[in-house]
Design an enzyme around this catalytic site. Structure first.
Site, PDB file in Angstrom:
ATOM      1  N   ASN A  41      -5.679   3.225  17.541  1.00  0.00           N
ATOM      2  CA  ASN A  41      -4.885   3.029  16.330  1.00  0.00           C
ATOM      3  C   ASN A  41      -5.470   3.812  15.162  1.00  0.00           C
ATOM      4  O   ASN A  41      -4.741   4.285  14.282  1.00  0.00           O
ATOM      5  CB  ASN A  41      -4.815   1.545  15.977  1.00  0.00           C
ATOM      6  N   GLY A  48      -4.437   7.171   4.591  1.00  0.00           N
ATOM      7  CA  GLY A  48      -5.729   7.524   4.035  1.00  0.00           C
ATOM      8  C   GLY A  48      -6.700   6.370   4.051  1.00  0.00           C
ATOM      9  O   GLY A  48      -6.509   5.378   4.767  1.00  0.00           O
ATOM     10  N   GLU A 114      -0.604   4.553  -3.104  1.00  0.00           N
ATOM     11  CA  GLU A 114       0.250   3.877  -2.129  1.00  0.00           C
ATOM     12  C   GLU A 114       0.620   2.500  -2.659  1.00  0.00           C
ATOM     13  O   GLU A 114       0.074   2.026  -3.663  1.00  0.00           O
ATOM     14  CB  GLU A 114      -0.448   3.770  -0.768  1.00  0.00           C
ATOM     15  N   ARG A 273       3.436  -4.023   1.304  1.00  0.00           N
ATOM     16  CA  ARG A 273       4.249  -3.857   2.512  1.00  0.00           C
ATOM     17  C   ARG A 273       5.055  -5.095   2.887  1.00  0.00           C
ATOM     18  O   ARG A 273       6.223  -4.981   3.289  1.00  0.00           O
ATOM     19  CB  ARG A 273       3.342  -3.475   3.687  1.00  0.00           C
ATOM     20  N   ARG A 369      -2.300  -6.938   4.349  1.00  0.00           N
ATOM     21  CA  ARG A 369      -3.257  -5.880   4.067  1.00  0.00           C
ATOM     22  C   ARG A 369      -2.728  -4.894   3.031  1.00  0.00           C
ATOM     23  O   ARG A 369      -1.596  -4.406   3.131  1.00  0.00           O
ATOM     24  CB  ARG A 369      -3.598  -5.118   5.356  1.00  0.00           C
TER      25      ARG A 369
END
Length: 483
Positions: A41, A48, A114, A273, A369
């Protein structure tokens, strides 16, 4: 004697390799790779690695706070402090080991942004950062005389024994047995327990299963992260459209080609996310349409090609030019926040058994996360593990291991066909972005039956059996926590 090592590391991703490289060179180390050395993975990680190296307009407290917000303030703050404080040193060490991160024309690092980050702090190598890190770590590991790398080697069984651990390893159809004082599990995630995942083929939860069967504490396995923007081609291994695409300005559109995030969250496309994935599902139910797109066509085409060469190339293979066309996306299983519960030194509840990377539960991620904290966690806690083992060896030396007497598997019949397919269907239905409690209760009963069938039957112990056993165990543990 050739099968006795001081340390055995199971897994050749970023966590496994970085652990091996930071161990005392006098220690004999074996790194086992389930398939090819580069299949992990880690090597698929695009975006990054986040770290506050430049403190001109950023600091570790801001990184910590962003991680807390993304994790719903359910993070282990002590572990998180280790992550953000040690991270910069380990990123600089990666650079010293030869890892190349993108730079601007003036020579400074081209830090990107991000979802969930309040500052540009993400080091990247184009859009294939993970592969760059793994390739460079692997190249260095091959020069270390104390490190043995063994690929296409899957662990069938792991047992604690006086002095350390014994491993039953299946390689080329033959069982081989190894012993060690210290064992480090760095086996990656559990993505293959779902019908659709961004994870590699190795991600079947083997390390978690081995640790669980030994009695190690497993925690928060139900905390599964679904990435909002996987390429919607419905392949089992979904190609990820990195969060950094949105970080560079891409818009998220619904089936009517309209931006919609403003109706759900002030952070728009750069919300964490889990938030974006939930918004997509809510919008899908509202419009009764599951078509969603990323649009970055308003950016300079040459910038897009240079910043995202891998994504650009792969999409071209699918007939999509991201400089001109919309990119079909949909949420997909991506990451696991739970795993083998470990302390600040990466040690599990079993003495001298460690876990690092996605198979571990350090608590740094909380309920979700933050983008680009995964590679950071892998290297920071791999370093913690290596330092802890080095300290123990300095204080106590290494000891003779009394080998565990494995009984050679006698089964000759393969497990029934279709077990893994059924497990994936149950998990996709019962524990996706918006969990289905009724389906989870029903699925749990069936998973228990399948787990018992695998474990109590006299089956041929091959790769299919080992992975099916792992998937059944992982599904059982997830749904057990959910219901």
């Amino acid at each position: 004697m050739q099968n006795n090592y001081d340390v055995i590391v199971v897994g050749s991703g970023a966590a496994g390799l970085y652990t091996a490289l930071n161990l005392d060179p006098k220690l004999r180390v074996l790194v086992l790779s389930k398939r090819d050395l580069l299949l992990s993975n880690s090597a698929l990680a695009q975006g990054g690695i986040a770290a506050v190296v430049n403190t001109a307009n950023d600091n570790v407290d801001m990184h910590l706070n962003d991680s807390l917000i993304a994790g719903g303030f359910k993070n282990n703050t002590e572990s998180l402090k280790v992550l953000v404080n040690e991270g910069p040193k380990d990123v600089l060490n990666l650079i010293n080991l030869g890892v190349e991160f993108d730079k601007k024309e003036d020579g400074s690092y081209d830090l990107t942004l991000e979802g969930g980050h309040s500052r540009h702090r993400i080091f990247h190598h184009k859009d294939n950062t993970g592969r760059e890190i793994v390739e460079k770590l692997l190249a260095v590991a091959k020069t270390f005389k104390n490190i043995t790398l063994m690929e296409k080697s899957i662990v069938c069984d792991l047992q604690q024994t006086p002095g350390g651990f014994s491993l039953d390893v299946l390689k080329d159809g033959e069982h081989q047995y190894f012993n060690c004082n210290y064992c480090v599990l760095a086996t990656g995630g559990i993505g293959r327990v779902y019908e659709f995942t961004t994870n590699s083929a190795i991600a079947t939860g083997d390390g978690i299963t081995l640790a669980y069967n030994m009695g190690a504490k497993i925690k928060n396995l139900h905390l599964v992260q679904f990435h909002p923007t996987a390429f919607a081609n419905k392949d089992r291994e979904c190609f990820l459209i990195s969060e950094s695409v949105r970080g560079e300005g891409a818009y998220l559109l619904n089936g009517n080609h309209q931006r919609f995030m403003s109706r759900y969250d002030d952070r728009l496309e750069l919300a964490p996310r889990d938030v974006v994935s939930h918004c997509i599902m809510e919008e899908s139910h509202k419009l009764r349409d599951n078509h969603f797109y990323l649009d970055i066509t308003h950016k300079d085409p040459e910038f897009i090609k240079n910043r995202f060469p891998m994504i650009y190339s792969k999409l071209l293979d699918e007939g999509i030019d991201m400089t001109k066309d919309l990119i079909p996306v949909y949420p997909c299983q991506h990451y696991l926040m739970g795993g083998i519960d470990v302390g600040l030194n990466g040690e599990s509840t079993i003495h001298n058994l460690y876990a690092a990377g996605e198979c571990s539960h350090t608590g740094v991620h909380g309920n979700n996360r933050l983008a680009s904290n995964s590679l950071l966690e892998a290297i920071v806690f791999a370093h913690q593990i290596a330092e802890d083992i080095n300290k123990k060896v300095d204080e106590n030396g290494v000891h003779e291991v009394i080998p565990y007497e494995f009984s050679l598997p006698a089964g000759t019949e393969p497990i029934p066909h279709g077990i893994r397919t059924e497990i994936r269907a149950i998990m996709q239905k019962s524990h996706f972005v918006l969990p289905d409690t009724v389906a989870a209760i029903e699925g749990f009963e069936r998973i228990k039956e399948l787990k018992s069938l695998i474990e109590k039957g006299d089956w041929l112990v091959n790769v299919d059996y080992i992975e099916a056993r792992s998937l059944a165990t992982v599904a059982y543990l997830i749904l057990k926590e959910v219901i």
